[in-house]
Design a protein around this motif. Structure first.
Motif, PDB file in Angstrom:
ATOM      1  N   THR A 424       0.842  -1.205   0.000  1.00 20.94           N
ATOM      2  CA  THR A 424       0.000   0.000   0.000  1.00 20.94           C
ATOM      3  C   THR A 424       0.873   1.249   0.000  1.00 20.94           C
ATOM      4  OG1 THR A 424      -1.547  -1.256   1.320  1.00 20.94           O
ATOM      5  CG2 THR A 424      -1.957   1.093   1.181  1.00 20.94           C
ATOM      6  N   ASN A 425       1.909   1.247   0.841  1.00 19.93           N
ATOM      7  CA  ASN A 425       2.819   2.398   0.886  1.00 19.93           C
ATOM      8  C   ASN A 425       3.483   2.599  -0.467  1.00 19.93           C
ATOM      9  OD1 ASN A 425       2.407   3.204   3.486  1.00 19.93           O
ATOM     10  ND2 ASN A 425       4.120   2.055   4.342  1.00 19.93           N
ATOM     11  N   ALA A 426       3.902   1.481  -1.096  1.00 19.10           N
ATOM     12  CA  ALA A 426       4.589   1.575  -2.393  1.00 19.10           C
ATOM     13  C   ALA A 426       3.650   2.191  -3.434  1.00 19.10           C
ATOM     14  CB  ALA A 426       5.053   0.193  -2.836  1.00 19.10           C
ATOM     15  N   ILE A 427       2.399   1.722  -3.456  1.00 16.05           N
ATOM     16  CA  ILE A 427       1.434   2.257  -4.427  1.00 16.05           C
ATOM     17  C   ILE A 427       1.228   3.756  -4.175  1.00 16.05           C
ATOM     18  CG2 ILE A 427      -0.968   2.181  -5.209  1.00 16.05           C
ATOM     19  CD1 ILE A 427      -0.998  -0.791  -4.437  1.00 16.05           C
ATOM     20  N   GLU A 428       1.034   4.091  -2.896  1.00 12.34           N
ATOM     21  CA  GLU A 428       0.764   5.494  -2.574  1.00 12.34           C
ATOM     22  C   GLU A 428       1.957   6.394  -2.928  1.00 12.34           C
ATOM     23  OE1 GLU A 428      -0.530   5.280   1.497  1.00 12.34           O
ATOM     24  OE2 GLU A 428      -2.593   4.784   0.909  1.00 12.34           O
ATOM     25  N   SER A 429       3.167   5.859  -2.781  1.00 10.12           N
ATOM     26  CA  SER A 429       4.342   6.693  -3.092  1.00 10.12           C
ATOM     27  C   SER A 429       4.447   6.909  -4.601  1.00 10.12           C
ATOM     28  CB  SER A 429       5.615   6.052  -2.554  1.00 10.12           C
ATOM     29  OG  SER A 429       6.113   5.131  -3.471  1.00 10.12           O
ATOM     30  N   SER A 457      10.370  -3.511  -3.747  1.00 10.73           N
ATOM     31  CA  SER A 457      10.931  -2.273  -4.317  1.00 10.73           C
ATOM     32  C   SER A 457       9.869  -1.539  -5.098  1.00 10.73           C
ATOM     33  CB  SER A 457      12.060  -2.582  -5.291  1.00 10.73           C
ATOM     34  OG  SER A 457      12.887  -3.570  -4.794  1.00 10.73           O
ATOM     35  N   ASP A 458       9.967  -0.215  -5.089  1.00 15.63           N
ATOM     36  CA  ASP A 458       9.042   0.560  -5.921  1.00 15.63           C
ATOM     37  C   ASP A 458       9.802   1.632  -6.670  1.00 15.63           C
ATOM     38  OD1 ASP A 458       8.995   3.175  -4.396  1.00 15.63           O
ATOM     39  OD2 ASP A 458       8.291   1.856  -2.799  1.00 15.63           O
ATOM     40  N   THR A 459       9.132   2.236  -7.645  1.00 16.33           N
ATOM     41  CA  THR A 459       9.757   3.324  -8.400  1.00 16.33           C
ATOM     42  C   THR A 459       9.069   4.639  -8.028  1.00 16.33           C
ATOM     43  OG1 THR A 459       8.244   2.814 -10.195  1.00 16.33           O
ATOM     44  CG2 THR A 459      10.455   1.906 -10.376  1.00 16.33           C
ATOM     45  N   PHE A 476       4.684   8.687  12.763  1.00 17.38           N
ATOM     46  CA  PHE A 476       5.335   9.518  11.738  1.00 17.38           C
ATOM     47  C   PHE A 476       4.645   9.264  10.404  1.00 17.38           C
ATOM     48  CE2 PHE A 476       8.040  10.193   8.123  1.00 17.38           C
ATOM     49  CZ  PHE A 476       8.485  11.488   8.347  1.00 17.38           C
ATOM     50  N   THR A 477       4.110  10.316   9.831  1.00 14.65           N
ATOM     51  CA  THR A 477       3.456  10.161   8.526  1.00 14.65           C
ATOM     52  C   THR A 477       3.613  11.430   7.705  1.00 14.65           C
ATOM     53  OG1 THR A 477       1.389   9.637   7.393  1.00 14.65           O
ATOM     54  CG2 THR A 477       1.181  10.894   9.425  1.00 14.65           C
ATOM     55  N   THR A 478       3.656  11.275   6.381  1.00 19.24           N
ATOM     56  CA  THR A 478       3.701  12.454   5.515  1.00 19.24           C
ATOM     57  C   THR A 478       2.403  12.557   4.729  1.00 19.24           C
ATOM     58  OG1 THR A 478       4.778  11.097   3.856  1.00 19.24           O
ATOM     59  CG2 THR A 478       6.208  12.480   5.219  1.00 19.24           C
ATOM     60  N   LYS A 479       1.439  11.662   5.064  1.00 19.96           N
ATOM     61  CA  LYS A 479       0.181  11.642   4.315  1.00 19.96           C
ATOM     62  C   LYS A 479      -0.933  12.338   5.100  1.00 19.96           C
ATOM     63  CE  LYS A 479       1.715   7.209   2.822  1.00 19.96           C
ATOM     64  NZ  LYS A 479       1.591   5.791   3.094  1.00 19.96           N
ATOM     65  N   ALA A 480      -1.798  13.013   4.345  1.00 18.45           N
ATOM     66  CA  ALA A 480      -2.888  13.745   4.994  1.00 18.45           C
ATOM     67  C   ALA A 480      -3.777  12.804   5.802  1.00 18.45           C
ATOM     68  CB  ALA A 480      -3.713  14.471   3.941  1.00 18.45           C
ATOM     69  N   GLY A 482      -2.806   9.647   6.689  1.00 21.72           N
ATOM     70  CA  GLY A 482      -2.003   8.536   7.232  1.00 21.72           C
ATOM     71  C   GLY A 482      -2.119   8.451   8.743  1.00 21.72           C
ATOM     72  N   THR A 483      -1.814   7.239   9.258  1.00 18.56           N
ATOM     73  CA  THR A 483      -1.822   7.076  10.715  1.00 18.56           C
ATOM     74  C   THR A 483      -0.393   7.079  11.253  1.00 18.56           C
ATOM     75  OG1 THR A 483      -1.666   4.691  10.534  1.00 18.56           O
ATOM     76  CG2 THR A 483      -3.887   5.631  10.642  1.00 18.56           C
ATOM     77  N   GLY A 484       0.546   6.776  10.364  1.00 15.60           N
ATOM     78  CA  GLY A 484       1.935   6.702  10.786  1.00 15.60           C
ATOM     79  C   GLY A 484       2.219   5.499  11.660  1.00 15.60           C
ATOM     80  N   LEU A 485       1.319   4.525  11.607  1.00 20.42           N
ATOM     81  CA  LEU A 485       1.508   3.348  12.470  1.00 20.42           C
ATOM     82  C   LEU A 485       1.919   2.105  11.680  1.00 20.42           C
ATOM     83  CD1 LEU A 485      -1.468   3.709  14.957  1.00 20.42           C
ATOM     84  CD2 LEU A 485       0.969   3.851  15.466  1.00 20.42           C
ATOM     85  N   GLY A 486       1.679   2.141  10.365  1.00 18.76           N
ATOM     86  CA  GLY A 486       1.908   0.948   9.544  1.00 18.76           C
ATOM     87  C   GLY A 486       3.311   0.377   9.692  1.00 18.76           C
ATOM     88  N   LEU A 487       4.313   1.222   9.464  1.00 21.25           N
ATOM     89  CA  LEU A 487       5.685   0.705   9.471  1.00 21.25           C
ATOM     90  C   LEU A 487       6.150   0.352  10.880  1.00 21.25           C
ATOM     91  CD1 LEU A 487       7.481   2.904   6.809  1.00 21.25           C
ATOM     92  CD2 LEU A 487       6.901   0.494   6.671  1.00 21.25           C
TER      93      LEU A 487
END
Ligand code: ADP
Length: 521
Positions: A424-429, A457-459, A476-480, A482-487
């Protein structure tokens, strides 16, 4: 987990749709029965009718093609690309057909039309849809057996369009310049040669029946249902066309109206069904957002509850330590009392652990225990679970899995959660980036005697060096949204399994997450 069905081609029709479809088929065949005894009544040329019918059919075909191409792009479907191209060919062939039709735009027809020109263009036009539907059915089966949608190449719309244009030009040239190479079809502008007509109709009927059988032999979707209805109208036209004697007879006009009806059916069905699916999708997205909000709120509540439960024994421990200190700080220290207070402090801190453990236990019991699992199988399963999400964001996924990978002892649900989070993070990035190929690669390797490793890996946008460590911190999150809990949760899960989770810069762009876990060999 059952996969979401979102496309017109993979959503099963509901009973009401089937009923409406059958009613239309019945109506078409009643028209055929009523028209058959009177079909050879000579009506004569009706000025303006051919261009009007032609324009209607052309618009229907092109709208259907546009909707089908759009679905083909989103779902990377070769089957839908072929079907859409069939409708483009059918629509475009209507242009030379009408231009060369005697009496439509000029008495003899335009484009240097000769006696058989319109007839042969009509044959190609009538064959285009049944042949396209046949290959749609064929390729649909092949598409379905492909493991992951995201692993498929993008739909080749441009090629589809170019081939369609080329075929239409070829047919037009053959029927005009190459007129004399083709068998005779008409005696004059009006009278048809029966033997050629019968042969042509038998070929069209054979393709129509083959296409219908192809659709009937597999799991049917909404699209298949309406294609079947349209093809039955196609079949009725050909049966009506079989014994025709004249181009301007009643049967010929009924034939054209039936064709328009069949094109209308597909177009209207596609528009209605796409809108219905769009509405369903919008509702399910809204529901998912609500669920996410609810989860955030309940996490808030959990955090508050933990803070509340933990605060009390912590305050008690702090108090006991202060008391112990004051016993020791006296001019005559009372070690006995100090030791008692310190024991109390130890007990209180023990209670803090108990609270935390009990909260964890609540979650752990839901998730089952550890078992021997194949990381490769889990990666494949998770990839197919994310299929739609990947396809919707136009992301390709490549799996390079080491077949010699030994099993791991792990909690399947938790490890899958980590994988879903990484994907999910890879897609969002990648959604943030423009003009860059959107690729995700999952690679598994047997690292050494003890460990296996899985890299994602993502591009995408990548992670700046100063954030590499920060991103694993809770909240810690940079997404509007985001919860910042995933990682941070992912790392906890992997570390509890005796492994490691870390990130490195991607090759040139993007990021690579590495997951190392001990294996069972
Ligand atoms: P969330 O996704 O809710 O923000 P995470 O803990 O999963 O929480 O991620 C924390 C942050 O790490 C993200 O907000 C993002 O800035 C960064 N990040 C995670 N994965 C990637 C990635 N593949 N590429 C770029 N940045 C990433």
């Amino acid at each position: 987990m059952a996969q979401e069905t979102l496309g017109l081609f993979d959503t099963a029709p509901v009973r009401q749709e089937i009923r409406i479809g059958l009613a239309i088929v019945a109506l078409v065949f009643i028209t055929l029965i009523v028209a058959t005894p009177v079909h050879n009544i000579y009506v004569g040329a009706i000025p303006g009718l051919i261009p009007a019918l032609d324009a209607g059919m052309l618009v229907c075909d092109l709208i259907s093609a546009a909707i089908l191409y759009a679905q083909a792009v989103v779902f990377r479907s070769r089957a839908l690309t072929v079907l859409a191209s069939g409708y483009v060919i059918s629509g475009l062939l209507l242009i030379p057909w009408a231009l060369t039709f005697p009496g439509a735009f000029s008495a003899a027809g335009l484009l240097g039309a000769k006696v058989n020109t319109t007839g042969w263009i009509a044959v190609a036009w009538r064959l285009s849809v049944p042949i396209a539907v046949f290959f749609y059915g064929w390729l649909k089966r092949a598409d379905a057996t492909d493991r992951s949608l995201a692993e498929r190449p993008p739909a080749r719309i441009v090629q589809g369009l170019l081939i369609s244009f080329a075929l239409v030009i070829f047919v037009t040239l053959l029927a005009t310049l190459g007129h004399d190479l083709l068998p005779s079809f008409f005696i004059d502008q009006n009278q048809v040669i029966q033997s050629t007509l019968i042969t042509v109709n038998v070929v069209v009927i054979a393709w129509t029946v083959a296409a219908m059988v192809m659709l009937l032999r597999q799991e049917r979707s909404v699209l298949d249902l309406w294609l079947l209805v349209a093809l039955s109208a196609w079949l009725a036209q050909s049966l009506l066309n079989l014994p025709l004697q004249s181009r301007f007879s009643l049967g010929a006009y009924v034939f054209l109206v039936l064709t328009l009806v069949s094109n209308l059916i597909v177009m209207l069905a596609l528009i209605t069904e796409s809108n219905r699916l769009y509405a369903r999708l919008a509702l399910s997205t809204a529901a998912r957002d609500r669920e996410r909000d609810a989860r955030l709120i309940s996490m808030d509540a959990v955090a508050a509850a933990i803070a509340h439960e933990v605060a009390q024994p912590l305050v008690a421990a702090k108090l006991s330590v202060s008391t112990a200190l004051s016993w020791l700080n006296r001019s005559e220290p009372d070690t006995k009392m100090a030791i008692r207070s310190l024991h109390e402090a130890a007990d209180s801190s023990e209670r803090t652990f108990d609270v935390i453990k009990s909260v964890r236990a609540t979650f752990v019991t839901e998730e089952g225990t550890r078992s021997e699992i194949s990381l490769n199988d889990l990666a494949r399963e998770t990839a197919s679970l994310m299929d739609r999400e990947l396809a919707a964001r136009k992301v390709s996924l490549k799996l390079s899995l080491d077949d010699s990978l030994p099993p791991i002892l792990a909690n399947r649900v938790q490890i899958q959660r980590v994988l879903i989070n990484l994907l999910t993070n890879a897609i969002e990035s990648m959604v943030q980036t423009r003009r860059r190929p959107r690729n995700i690669a999952i690679r598994s390797v047997l690292l050494d005697e003890q460990n296996v490793q899985l890299d994602v890996s993502d591009t995408g946008a990548g992670i700046s060096p100063d954030r590499m460590a920060q991103i694993f911190e809770p909240f810690f999150t940079t997404k509007a949204t985001g919860t910042g809990l995933g990682l941070s949760l992912s790392r906890t899960i992997i570390e509890e399994h005796g492994g490691r989770l870390w990130v490195s810069p991607g090759d040139g762009c993007g990021a690579t997450f590495h997951m190392q876990l001990p294996h069972r060999r």
